[in-house]
Design an enzyme around this catalytic site. Structure first.
Site, PDB file in Angstrom:
ATOM      1  N   ILE A   2      -3.981   2.624   0.000  1.00 47.84           N
ATOM      2  CA  ILE A   2      -4.455   1.787  -1.099  1.00 47.84           C
ATOM      3  C   ILE A   2      -3.254   1.138  -1.791  1.00 47.84           C
ATOM      4  O   ILE A   2      -2.112   1.575  -1.622  1.00 47.84           O
ATOM      5  CB  ILE A   2      -5.307   2.588  -2.112  1.00 47.84           C
ATOM      6  CG1 ILE A   2      -4.498   3.707  -2.756  1.00 47.84           C
ATOM      7  CG2 ILE A   2      -6.562   3.125  -1.441  1.00 47.84           C
ATOM      8  CD1 ILE A   2      -5.232   4.439  -3.865  1.00 47.84           C
ATOM      9  N   THR A   7       0.825  -1.209   0.000  1.00 48.65           N
ATOM     10  CA  THR A   7       0.000   0.000   0.000  1.00 48.65           C
ATOM     11  C   THR A   7       0.859   1.259   0.000  1.00 48.65           C
ATOM     12  O   THR A   7       2.037   1.243   0.364  1.00 48.65           O
ATOM     13  CB  THR A   7      -0.950   0.019   1.210  1.00 48.65           C
ATOM     14  OG1 THR A   7      -0.184   0.021   2.413  1.00 48.65           O
ATOM     15  CG2 THR A   7      -1.877  -1.190   1.198  1.00 48.65           C
ATOM     16  N   ASP A   8       0.240   2.355  -0.394  1.00 44.84           N
ATOM     17  CA  ASP A   8       0.932   3.647  -0.406  1.00 44.84           C
ATOM     18  C   ASP A   8       0.518   4.478   0.808  1.00 44.84           C
ATOM     19  O   ASP A   8      -0.196   3.983   1.691  1.00 44.84           O
ATOM     20  CB  ASP A   8       0.664   4.382  -1.719  1.00 44.84           C
ATOM     21  CG  ASP A   8      -0.801   4.734  -1.937  1.00 44.84           C
ATOM     22  OD1 ASP A   8      -1.609   4.641  -0.983  1.00 44.84           O
ATOM     23  OD2 ASP A   8      -1.150   5.098  -3.069  1.00 44.84           O
ATOM     24  N   ALA A   9       0.921   5.726   0.824  1.00 45.31           N
ATOM     25  CA  ALA A   9       0.622   6.598   1.966  1.00 45.31           C
ATOM     26  C   ALA A   9      -0.877   6.809   2.162  1.00 45.31           C
ATOM     27  O   ALA A   9      -1.318   7.113   3.270  1.00 45.31           O
ATOM     28  CB  ALA A   9       1.316   7.947   1.783  1.00 45.31           C
ATOM     29  N   GLY A  10      -1.651   6.603   1.108  1.00 47.00           N
ATOM     30  CA  GLY A  10      -3.099   6.766   1.209  1.00 47.00           C
ATOM     31  C   GLY A  10      -3.817   5.504   1.659  1.00 47.00           C
ATOM     32  O   GLY A  10      -5.032   5.496   1.795  1.00 47.00           O
TER      33      GLY A  10
END
Length: 148
Positions: free
Chosen positions: A33, A28-31
């Site tokens: 997702i 996942t990324d910082a958001g």
């Protein structure tokens, strides 16, 4: 008792290969997702297991014939996002087969929801000469058994 210590291998149903993937924190990324490039990684794993499921040993062919599949092009469409702990299924189906290439249509789903769709063109290449070469007949025969 089922041996759960081995990696998932996936299954073939009606000429389509299905491979399970779980989304981990590292995907996942910082958001929160799944980072867009990880869909490509999931798809690559599924294509590798697809070949393995057909008893095609890529490493052996690289060592013996110096040939293997390499990605020539990829068209990907993102429809929805996966998130941490999602259980995904990646499908692989050969949609086109030429003398030295194949196009693999792949879909990434969470249950029935289509998250991403890919069309990946792979070339069978001699890694010493960097030239396309014919896909071995035994590979072609295995692909054709799937209804290609």
């Amino acid at each position: 008792m089922t041996d759960n210590t081995k990696p998932a291998r996936g299954t073939i149903k009606n000429g389509i290969f299905f491979y399970p993937v779980r989304v981990y924190y590292e995907d996942t990324d910082a958001g929160g997702i799944v980072y867009y490039a990880n869909y490509l990684k999931f798809s690559e794993r599924a294509r590798t297991e697809f070949l393995r499921n057909l008893d095609i040993n890529q490493q052996q062919h690289l060592q013996e014939s110096h040939c293997g599949f390499v990605v020539r092009s990829c068209n990907i469409d993102y429809m929805a996002s996966a998130v941490l702990d999602d259980e995904l299924t990646i499908s692989c189906q050969i949609s086109e087969l030429g003398a030295a290439y194949a196009v693999v249509h792949q879909e990434i789903r969470r249950d029935e929801e289509l998250l991403s769709s890919l069309d990946v063109k792979v070339i069978y290449m001699n890694i010493e000469t960097h030239r396309p070469t014919r896909i071995p007949e035994d590979f072609v025969a295995r692909f054709k058994q799937l209804g290609v």
